[in-house]
Scaffold this active site. Structure first.
Site, PDB file in Angstrom:
ATOM      1  N   ARG A  51     -15.850  65.489  25.669  1.00  0.00           N
ATOM      2  CA  ARG A  51     -17.027  65.714  24.820  1.00  0.00           C
ATOM      3  C   ARG A  51     -18.264  66.083  25.615  1.00  0.00           C
ATOM      4  O   ARG A  51     -19.343  66.282  25.038  1.00  0.00           O
ATOM      5  CB  ARG A  51     -17.306  64.449  23.994  1.00  0.00           C
ATOM      6  CG  ARG A  51     -16.176  64.028  23.075  1.00  0.00           C
ATOM      7  CD  ARG A  51     -16.400  62.629  22.525  1.00  0.00           C
ATOM      8  NE  ARG A  51     -16.367  61.616  23.581  1.00  0.00           N
ATOM      9  CZ  ARG A  51     -16.596  60.314  23.390  1.00  0.00           C
ATOM     10  NH1 ARG A  51     -16.874  59.888  22.159  1.00  0.00           N
ATOM     11  NH2 ARG A  51     -16.533  59.458  24.387  1.00  0.00           N
ATOM     12  N   HIS A 103     -22.754  59.442  30.530  1.00  0.00           N
ATOM     13  CA  HIS A 103     -22.956  59.735  29.111  1.00  0.00           C
ATOM     14  C   HIS A 103     -22.813  58.468  28.288  1.00  0.00           C
ATOM     15  O   HIS A 103     -22.177  57.487  28.711  1.00  0.00           O
ATOM     16  CB  HIS A 103     -21.970  60.811  28.627  1.00  0.00           C
ATOM     17  CG  HIS A 103     -20.541  60.358  28.603  1.00  0.00           C
ATOM     18  ND1 HIS A 103     -19.955  59.801  27.485  1.00  0.00           N
ATOM     19  CD2 HIS A 103     -19.573  60.380  29.555  1.00  0.00           C
ATOM     20  CE1 HIS A 103     -18.692  59.510  27.749  1.00  0.00           C
ATOM     21  NE2 HIS A 103     -18.434  59.849  28.999  1.00  0.00           N
ATOM     22  N   CYS A 106     -19.305  55.825  27.162  1.00  0.00           N
ATOM     23  CA  CYS A 106     -18.270  56.165  28.142  1.00  0.00           C
ATOM     24  C   CYS A 106     -17.104  55.163  28.074  1.00  0.00           C
ATOM     25  O   CYS A 106     -17.292  53.950  28.164  1.00  0.00           O
ATOM     26  CB  CYS A 106     -18.871  56.161  29.547  1.00  0.00           C
ATOM     27  SG  CYS A 106     -17.692  56.554  30.852  1.00  0.00           S
TER      28      CYS A 106
END
Length: 240
Positions: A51, A103, A106
Site C-alpha cells: 500500500r 507508515h 505497519c
C-alpha cells in the site's frame, strides 16, 4: 482494478504492456533515455507493504528514486542487503538525500508491539521489538490505538539514527560529501508523507537531532506547536 480481483501472470503482463504504451505515448523516447543512466537525488528506505508505492506517492518517475524495501523499514548493521544499497546510492549514484520512511498501521510494527508470532520473520521483527522495549515506559502511558501509531514513528526515528551511524554515512560525511538523512512517515489514512523533524547532515548532528525529534514526538499533543512554515528543501522529495 478491484483490490479483491485475482490477477494471473497474463493479466500482470498485460498491465505492464499497457503501462509501457501509456508512458511512451506521453513521453516519446522515455525508455531509451532510461537506458543511458539513472541519476536519482533520493534513496528511499521503506516498508515492503504493497500500500506504500514509493515512486507513485511522491510523483517521481522511474530513474528518479532509488528504492530499498523490507519489513518495517529496518536499518540493521548486520543487513548486507540494505548496506550494499546504501553504499551504492551514496558512493556511486551520489544521492543527495536518504529517507527512512515508515507508515501508519505497519504490520511488522504491530507484530512487535503485540508480540505476535508470524514465523521466520519473527527474527527480523525482533529489531522493532527492541524499539518497543527501549521506549516501553512512554508507550505504556498511551492507549492501545495510540501505541501503534507512536511505535511506527519511534521505529522511523530509531532506524534513521541507525542509518546515520553506518560506516557508509560516516565515511561520506568525513570526506565532505553533501548528503542528508531524513525520517518520514506516510499516512495510509490520507496519503500524505510527513517529516518527523529528524534531518541529519553530519555525524556531529546525529545524537542531538535524534534527541530533539524524540522529545517532540513524546510531547503531549496539545503542547506541539502548529507549524507555520515548511522548508521544502528539507522535507519534500522532488524530481531532478
Amino acid at each position: 482494478m478491484n483490490v479483491n480481483q485475482r490477477m494471473d501472470l497474463c493479466g500482470l503482463l498485460e498491465n505492464n504492456r499497457q503501462w509501457a504504451s501509456d508512458v511512451e505515448d506521453r513521453r516519446p523516447g522515455f525508455f531509451q533515455s532510461l537506458m543511458q543512466q539513472q541519476a536519482p537525488q533520493w534513496l528511499w528506505i521503506g516498508c515492503a507493504d504493497s500500500r506504500v508505492p514509493a515512486n507513485e506517492l511522491v510523483g517521481l518517475q522511474p530513474g528518479e528514486l532509488f528504492v530499498h524495501r523490507n519489513i518495517a523499514n529496518v536499518v540493521a548493521h548486520s543487513d548486507l542487503n540494505c548496506l550494499s544499497v546504501l553504499q551504492y546510492a551514496v558512493d556511486m549514484l551520489k544521492v543527495q538525500h536518504v529517507a527512512v520512511v515508515g507508515h501508519s498501521g505497519c504490520g511488522g510494527v504491530r507484530a512487535a508491539l503485540e508480540k505476535t508470532r508470524i514465523g521466520i520473520a519473527d527474527n527480523w521483527v525482533r529489531h522493532i521489538r527492541d524499539v518497543v522495549e527501549k521506549h516501553s515506559s512512554w508507550l505504556e502511558t498511551l492507549s492501545p490505538d495510540q501505541q501503534l501509531d507512536a511505535t511506527c514513528r519511534l521505529n522511523v526515528l530509531e532506524q534513521t539514527r541507525n542509518l546515520c551511524l553506518t560506516t557508509v554515512m560516516q565515511d561520506a560525511w568525513s570526506r565532505g560529501q553533501t548528503v542528508a538523512v531524513h525520517g518520514l512517515i506516510y499516512s495510509l489514512q490520507d496519503g500524505l508523507l510527513k517529516s518527523l523533524s529528524l534531518t541529519v547532515r553530519s555525524l556531529d548532528d546525529v545524537e542531538r537531532n535524534y534527541a530533539l525529534a524524540l522529545a517532540e514526538l513524546m510531547l503531549p499533543k496539545a503542547a506541539v506547536p502548529t507549524p507555520t512554515h515548511c522548508d521544502c528543501s528539507e522535507h519534500v522529495l522532488t524530481a531532478a
